[in-house]
Structure formats: structure tokens, C-alpha cells
Design a protein around this motif. Structure first.
Motif, PDB file in Angstrom:
ATOM      1  N   LYS A   2       0.848  -1.201   0.000  1.00  0.00           N
ATOM      2  CA  LYS A   2       0.000   0.000   0.000  1.00  0.00           C
ATOM      3  C   LYS A   2       0.885   1.253   0.000  1.00  0.00           C
ATOM      4  O   LYS A   2       1.920   1.285   0.677  1.00  0.00           O
ATOM      5  CB  LYS A   2      -0.875   0.015   1.244  1.00  0.00           C
ATOM      6  CG  LYS A   2      -1.977  -1.027   1.224  1.00  0.00           C
ATOM      7  CD  LYS A   2      -2.949  -0.763   2.384  1.00  0.00           C
ATOM      8  CE  LYS A   2      -4.186  -1.639   2.283  1.00  0.00           C
ATOM      9  NZ  LYS A   2      -3.848  -3.094   2.260  1.00  0.00           N
ATOM     10  N   ALA A   4       0.636   5.876  -0.494  1.00  0.00           N
ATOM     11  CA  ALA A   4      -0.174   7.095  -0.662  1.00  0.00           C
ATOM     12  C   ALA A   4       0.216   7.747  -1.974  1.00  0.00           C
ATOM     13  O   ALA A   4       1.319   8.270  -2.104  1.00  0.00           O
ATOM     14  CB  ALA A   4       0.086   8.047   0.504  1.00  0.00           C
ATOM     15  N   VAL A  16      -4.595   9.469  -2.526  1.00  0.00           N
ATOM     16  CA  VAL A  16      -5.330   8.251  -2.174  1.00  0.00           C
ATOM     17  C   VAL A  16      -4.365   7.092  -1.928  1.00  0.00           C
ATOM     18  O   VAL A  16      -3.284   7.046  -2.501  1.00  0.00           O
ATOM     19  CB  VAL A  16      -6.316   7.844  -3.292  1.00  0.00           C
ATOM     20  CG1 VAL A  16      -7.470   8.825  -3.386  1.00  0.00           C
ATOM     21  CG2 VAL A  16      -5.616   7.702  -4.629  1.00  0.00           C
ATOM     22  N   VAL A  17      -4.802   6.169  -1.079  1.00  0.00           N
ATOM     23  CA  VAL A  17      -4.000   4.977  -0.814  1.00  0.00           C
ATOM     24  C   VAL A  17      -4.356   3.920  -1.859  1.00  0.00           C
ATOM     25  O   VAL A  17      -5.529   3.646  -2.098  1.00  0.00           O
ATOM     26  CB  VAL A  17      -4.259   4.449   0.611  1.00  0.00           C
ATOM     27  CG1 VAL A  17      -3.500   3.154   0.849  1.00  0.00           C
ATOM     28  CG2 VAL A  17      -3.857   5.496   1.636  1.00  0.00           C
ATOM     29  N   ALA A 301      -4.352   5.014   5.932  1.00  0.00           N
ATOM     30  CA  ALA A 301      -5.637   5.306   5.273  1.00  0.00           C
ATOM     31  C   ALA A 301      -6.046   6.768   5.439  1.00  0.00           C
ATOM     32  O   ALA A 301      -6.785   7.316   4.625  1.00  0.00           O
ATOM     33  CB  ALA A 301      -6.716   4.388   5.849  1.00  0.00           C
ATOM     34  N   ASP A 302      -5.556   7.436   6.500  1.00  0.00           N
ATOM     35  CA  ASP A 302      -5.908   8.845   6.763  1.00  0.00           C
ATOM     36  C   ASP A 302      -4.835   9.811   6.276  1.00  0.00           C
ATOM     37  O   ASP A 302      -4.715  10.927   6.792  1.00  0.00           O
ATOM     38  CB  ASP A 302      -6.079   9.070   8.273  1.00  0.00           C
ATOM     39  CG  ASP A 302      -7.361   8.463   8.797  1.00  0.00           C
ATOM     40  OD1 ASP A 302      -8.174   7.985   7.977  1.00  0.00           O
ATOM     41  OD2 ASP A 302      -7.532   8.457  10.033  1.00  0.00           O
ATOM     42  N   GLU A 327      -6.342   3.004  13.518  1.00  0.00           N
ATOM     43  CA  GLU A 327      -7.186   4.174  13.803  1.00  0.00           C
ATOM     44  C   GLU A 327      -6.332   5.344  14.225  1.00  0.00           C
ATOM     45  O   GLU A 327      -5.211   5.179  14.676  1.00  0.00           O
ATOM     46  CB  GLU A 327      -8.153   3.855  14.951  1.00  0.00           C
ATOM     47  CG  GLU A 327      -9.253   2.936  14.526  1.00  0.00           C
ATOM     48  CD  GLU A 327     -10.122   2.538  15.705  1.00  0.00           C
ATOM     49  OE1 GLU A 327     -10.032   3.193  16.759  1.00  0.00           O
ATOM     50  OE2 GLU A 327     -10.860   1.568  15.551  1.00  0.00           O
TER      51      GLU A 327
END
Ligand code: NAP
Length: 332
Positions: A2, A4, A16-17, A301-302, A327
Motif C-alpha cells: 500500500k 499514498a 489516495v492509498v 488510510a488517513d 485508527e
């Protein structure tokens, strides 16, 4: 893996990832499994194509990371697979793996975890060298730090205080000045609401500051320069304001002011001894308990939110992307 990805230049929201091919280390290169990566202001500028050098599209964002050596390219003898390392690249750090020239890696200072190691070298190296190597700051001197709650600014307040300099922090709100006070600033100036030049003179007992460290630029640069004492030193480090100041040289002449710049990458190339001395001094400060101020830790993801925190002037200290986290975490 993954990563960015920036596929069109613009604000952080466009990043976007995505899944991309795992990179392979070429001759002289090392593959690092990234554990954490710090957001730096230039990452925002590179994604918007507003940096001095363009990154050709598409590319993976991110310039500062900490992780573990995963593989060595042909001709590379170390560091050994499994060694914790940190380093800098132009782009590519906001990914599960990154390939870097072996010479660009540095050991993780003893005592720093991966999140803090990722957030350390750019801002603390800049802080140390602008204060000491270039600014010749000494114990007992008054140092004014502009943008004192930001990445470079907070590190500069921290290092200056630990080297027994007296810090006047300048920032855009009382809340941000409070952050600088927790790092040891003796006094604060809200440069949006107060007169920066007059307040520096007042707070330094009428004589003016010995040193100004400026990662902000804009109108604040000249106001701070005018508040230096005779023979004081002004170190220009960056232009987060977006406007590059044009300083009237009569101000430099009249008070025998020394005006100097600091740029991290060129220091390592042109003055390796100074770079090594800085690394050693910073390692001693880390051993004494110094840690970068990390205010937010995001999962990959963020990444757009993490970059927006810096782009929109909301960050205090550093924002870090933790590849292992699911998170977001806000530091207490
Ligand atoms: N010379 C070098 O080797 C070197 C190394 C690292 C970074 N830099 C440069 O230093 C600058 C600061 O980097 P950083 O990592 O400290 O960034 P940062 O964490 O975003 O901090 C920049 C600070 O500048 C202030 N600021 C004033 N006007 C601003 C505006 N219009 N937009 C955004 N911020 C504004 C903000 O504080 P207030 O809201 O309190 O004013 C902010 O905290 C950047 O230009 C970066 O490229 C240079």
C-alpha cells in the motif's frame, strides 16, 4: 504494497492509498520496511507542485521515515537486514516499503520508538544547526523562535531550552504559545494580535534578541530582524507563510546584524563534520530524555487528513503516519 499516491497535483484531498508493486533495491540501494513516516511541510508543497523541484506524476508522497532494513541491493554490505533505521527521501516514504540509497540511512537514536524516530531528524537537525552551527547561539542568550508551535519551531524551542538559551516563542494564538511554553519557552508573543518588534524588545529588557530563528517568513521576518540587538544573528530557515521576505539591507548594516540561511540537505554535503557533530549532540539530548512533540498519529488510510493538518496550519509539533495503526490517535 500500500502507498499514498499523488496522481494529479493539488491539495491533500486528492491523495489516495492504492496498491502498487513492491519496490526492489537496485545497486547501492536498501529496501526498508516502513513502520512510521512523518509529515513535513514540503510534502504538501510537492503534492501541489509548488516546491522548488517537481515530482513527476504519479508518485508516492512522503519524505521522512523510520523502519527496519528488509533487503540490500547489489554492492551494499550494510546495515544488516533487521536493523532499525531512519532516513529521508524526496518522495516515497508514505508506503509500506521504500527504497533508498544506502548512504541516506541513519541509525535510530537509542531511546526513540519508530513514531518518534520518524519525526526526529528533519526538525531536530534543522533546529540544532540553525541555533548552534549557523546561529552561534550560546547559553543565556535570548532566542526568538517564529512559528514556535510548528514542527521546526517546537523542535527549536526544545533544543534551545535544553542548551540553556532563553526562548521567546512567537505564534498565532495563545493556545499555540502554550505548546511552546510546555517545551520551555520563557515568554510568548501572539504575532497576529501583538506588535512583534516592540514585544521582543520589551521581553529582552530593551536590548533586543541575540538570535532569531525564522521558519515562517512573510511580514514577521522583518519585524523580528528589527528587534535584534547590535551584532545579533538572524537565521532564515523556511517560508511557511508562503511569502519570501525582501529585507532592506540598511537594517543589516546599521546594527552589524549577521543574516544567514540554513538548509539541511546541503549541510550534510558541504559540511559533513558539522553534520556529524550535530548528530552526536542530538543523540546526547535524546539520551537525556528529549523527544519530538508528536501531536497526532494517523493510519496510512488517513494520509490526506494528516497532510491537511499541516497544510491548514492546525498542526502542533509533528503529525506522524503509523503503518501499523488502524485508527487515528490524538496525543494527550
Ligand atoms: N531549511 C531547512 O533545512 C528546512 C528543514 C525543515 C523545514 N523547513 C521549512 O521550514 C518551514 C516550516 O516547516 P515546519 O515543518 O515547521 O512546518 P509546520 O509544522 O507546518 O509549521 C509552520 C508554522 O508556520 C506558521 N505559519 C505562519 N503562516 C503560515 C501559513 N500561511 N501557513 C502555514 N503555516 C504558517 C504556523 O504557526 P502559527 O499558526 O503559530 O503562525 C506553523 O506552525 C517550511 O517552509 C519548511 O519547508 C526548512
Amino acid at each position: 504494497m500500500k502507498a499514498a499516491r499523488c496522481t494529479t497535483y493539488g491539495p491533500p484531498g486528492g491523495i489516495v492509498v492504492a496498491e502498487v508493486e513492491d519496490p526492489e533495491p537496485g545497486p547501492g540501494e536498501v529496501l526498508v520496511r516502513v513502520h512510521a513516516a512523518a509529515v513535513n511541510y514540503p510534502d504538501v508543497l510537492i503534492a501541489a507542485n509548488r516546491y522548488q523541484v517537481s515530482a513527476p506524476l504519479p508518485f508516492t508522497c512522503g519524505s521522512e521515515f523510520a523502519g527496519v532494513v528488509a533487503a540490500l541491493g547489489p554492492g551494499v554490505s550494510g546495515p544488516a537486514v533487521g536493523t532499525p533505521v531512519s532516513g529521508g527521501v524526496f518522495t516515497g516514504a508514505f508506503a509500506e516499503q521504500v527504497v533508498v540509497p544506502a548512504g541516506a540511512l541513519r541509525p535510530v537514536p537509542a531511546g526513540l520508538d519508530m513514531v518518534h524516530a520518524a519525526a526526529f531528524h528533519v526538525t531536530y537537525g534543522t533546529a540544532y544547526h540553525s541555533l548552534v552551527t549557523v546561529g552561534a547561539g550560546a547559553a543565556g542568550e535570548w532566542v526568538v523562535v517564529l512559528g514556535a508551535a510548528g514542527g521546526v519551531g517546537s523542535a527549536t524551542v526544545d533544543v534551545a531550552t535544553r542548551l540553556s538559551m532563553r526562548v521567546v516563542a512567537a505564534a498565532s494564538s495563545e493556545e499555540r504559545l502554550a505548546v511552546a511554553r510546555t517545551l520551555g519557552a520563557e515568554a510568548g508573543i501572539d504575532y497576529v494580535r501583538e506588535n512583534l518588534k516592540l514585544r521582543i524588545r520589551e521581553l529582552t529588557g530593551g536590548t533586543g534578541a541575540d538570535v532569531v530563528i525564522d521558519p515562517v517568513g512573510g511580514d514577521h521576518a522583518e519585524a523580528a530582524l528589527r528587534a535584534l540587538r547590535w551584532g545579533g544573528r538572524f537565521v532564515t530557515v523556511g517560508f511557511a507563510d508562503g511569502r519570501i521576505p525582501r529585507i532592506p539591507l540598511n537594517l543589516v548594516l546599521l546594527k552589524n546584524v549577521v543574516l544567514r540561511g540554513f538548509e539541511a540537505r546541503s549541510l550534510r554535503k558541504y559540511s559533513p563534520d558539522a553534520a556529524a557533530a550535530g548528530d552526536a549532540a542530538l543523540a546526547r539530548l535524546v539520551a537525556d530524555g528529549m523527544r519530538p512533540l508528536v501531536s497526532r498519529v494517523h493510519p496510512l488510510a488517513d494520509v490526506a487528513t494528516a497532510l491537511a493538518g499541516v497544510a491548514e496550519r492546525r498542526a502542533t509539533g509533528k503529525i506522524v503516519i503509523d503503518m501499523e495503526k488502524g485508527e487515528m490517535e490524538e496525543a494527550a
